[in-house]
Design a protein around this motif. Structure first.
Motif, mmCIF file in Angstrom:
data_model
loop_
_atom_site.group_PDB
_atom_site.id
_atom_site.type_symbol
_atom_site.label_atom_id
_atom_site.label_comp_id
_atom_site.label_asym_id
_atom_site.label_seq_id
_atom_site.Cartn_x
_atom_site.Cartn_y
_atom_site.Cartn_z
ATOM 1 N N GLU A 223 35.006 39.603 43.163
ATOM 2 C CA GLU A 223 35.667 38.396 42.673
ATOM 3 C C GLU A 223 34.671 37.269 42.440
ATOM 4 O OE1 GLU A 223 39.495 35.573 43.845
ATOM 5 O OE2 GLU A 223 38.739 37.049 45.274
ATOM 6 N N ASN B 231 37.768 40.066 38.890
ATOM 7 C CA ASN B 231 38.292 39.104 39.860
ATOM 8 C C ASN B 231 39.629 39.574 40.435
ATOM 9 O OD1 ASN B 231 39.359 38.791 37.290
ATOM 10 N ND2 ASN B 231 39.411 36.559 37.365
ATOM 11 N N TYR B 232 40.492 40.132 39.612
ATOM 12 C CA TYR B 232 41.778 40.623 40.105
ATOM 13 C C TYR B 232 41.600 41.880 40.962
ATOM 14 C CZ TYR B 232 43.899 37.467 36.684
ATOM 15 O OH TYR B 232 44.272 36.352 35.961
ATOM 16 N N ASP C 180 40.489 40.647 44.282
ATOM 17 C CA ASP C 180 41.621 40.106 45.041
ATOM 18 C C ASP C 180 42.397 41.215 45.742
ATOM 19 O OD1 ASP C 180 41.669 37.390 45.098
ATOM 20 O OD2 ASP C 180 43.145 37.130 43.520
#
Length: 275
Positions: A161, A194-195, A198
């Motif tokens: 991320e 980034n997702y 997460d």
């Protein structure tokens, strides 16, 4: 290993619901003063930090001390980095286009509509997703292999991320990249590093809380909900609908994994201008 303290945990659930609600309402007041609701995204990370700190204090005398501290620190580090990143990225800009479209459909007062459909649901989602952190504060027994695996997965997620966000920020800061599709670094391996990061963070925190069946069952909904939100809800699906009208994005999507990282093809994508 002692039994899971359901009574104390139940009281803590109330405290942990008040924490993100307070952060959210304060953020709403700031948004009213500034006239923009994009700062609700900053409250996302701050809400998780508040829950971690509140439940750490409320769980004093319960659970394993090392696990409690680790869950609090890992959550706060992830959440504060995200809040700072979003705050810096949005600083000086007007209203987010997503929220402009949403508020344009308001049947009455735009601000009250934003409170109802943005702020309060976000506070509830923070509380739900944070269940592994809350359960870890009360889980008994020393750290074991599951906790070590969880910490490693959390680190992988935070790295993906943070590095992905940094690479994208540098790409956007270069005027030569205006109208181009980001297809470098981690963005060659997945369209959403980034997702993906997460999701790894929350599966890692779930493993950290997995000491007994009760704590595991309480926590499981969190990574499942977060993964769904990231892939089908406000994350990947919304962004890709926004990007779909860019000519180069179709080629990028055809050769790059949509979520899980995958080795990129040897031939680099010809990064064409999209406008």
């Amino acid at each position: 290993m002692t039994a899971f303290p359901w009574g104390a945990f139940g009281v803590s659930l109330v405290y942990s619901a008040i924490a993100p609600l307070t952060i959210t309402l304060l953020t709403f007041l700031v948004a009213l003063a500034k006239g923009v609701h994009r700062i609700v995204d900053v409250a996302w990370g701050l809400g998780f930090t508040a829950i971690a700190l509140v439940t750490f204090a409320a769980s004093d005398g319960h659970g394993d001390g090392t696990r409690r501290l680790l869950a609090t620190v890992l959550t706060a580090v992830w959440a504060l980095r995200l809040a700072v990143h979003i705050g810096v990225r949005r600083c000086g800009h007007g209203e987010d286009a997503r929220y402009e479209r949403l508020l344009a459909r308001a049947p009455g007062n735009r601000h009250l509509y934003a409170l109802r459909v943005l702020y309060l649901p976000q506070a509830a989602l923070i509380w739900l997703v944070s269940l592994p952190v809350q359960a870890a504060q009360y889980a008994t027994g020393p750290l074991g292999p599951a906790a070590a695996a969880g910490a490693a997965l959390w680190l992988l997620g935070l790295t993906f991320e943070a590095v992905g966000d940094s690479q994208l920020a540098r790409f956007r800061a270069d005027p030569r990249n205006r109208g181009r599709i980001m297809d470098q670094g981690l963005w060659r391996w997945t369209r959403h590093p980034n997702y993906f990061g997460d999701a790894c963070v929350w599966w890692g925190l779930f493993l950290l809380s997995c000491v007994t069946w009760p704590s595991a069952l309480v926590s499981l909904i969190s990574p499942l909900v977060m993964t769904y939100v990231l892939t089908q809800g406000r994350g990947k699906a919304v962004l890709e609908r926004h990007m779909a009208d860019r000519p180069a994005y179709a080629a990028y999507a055809a050769r790059t994994s949509g979520f899980l990282p995958r080795r990129p093809p040897r031939t680099p994508l010809l990064n064409r201008r999209t406008g």
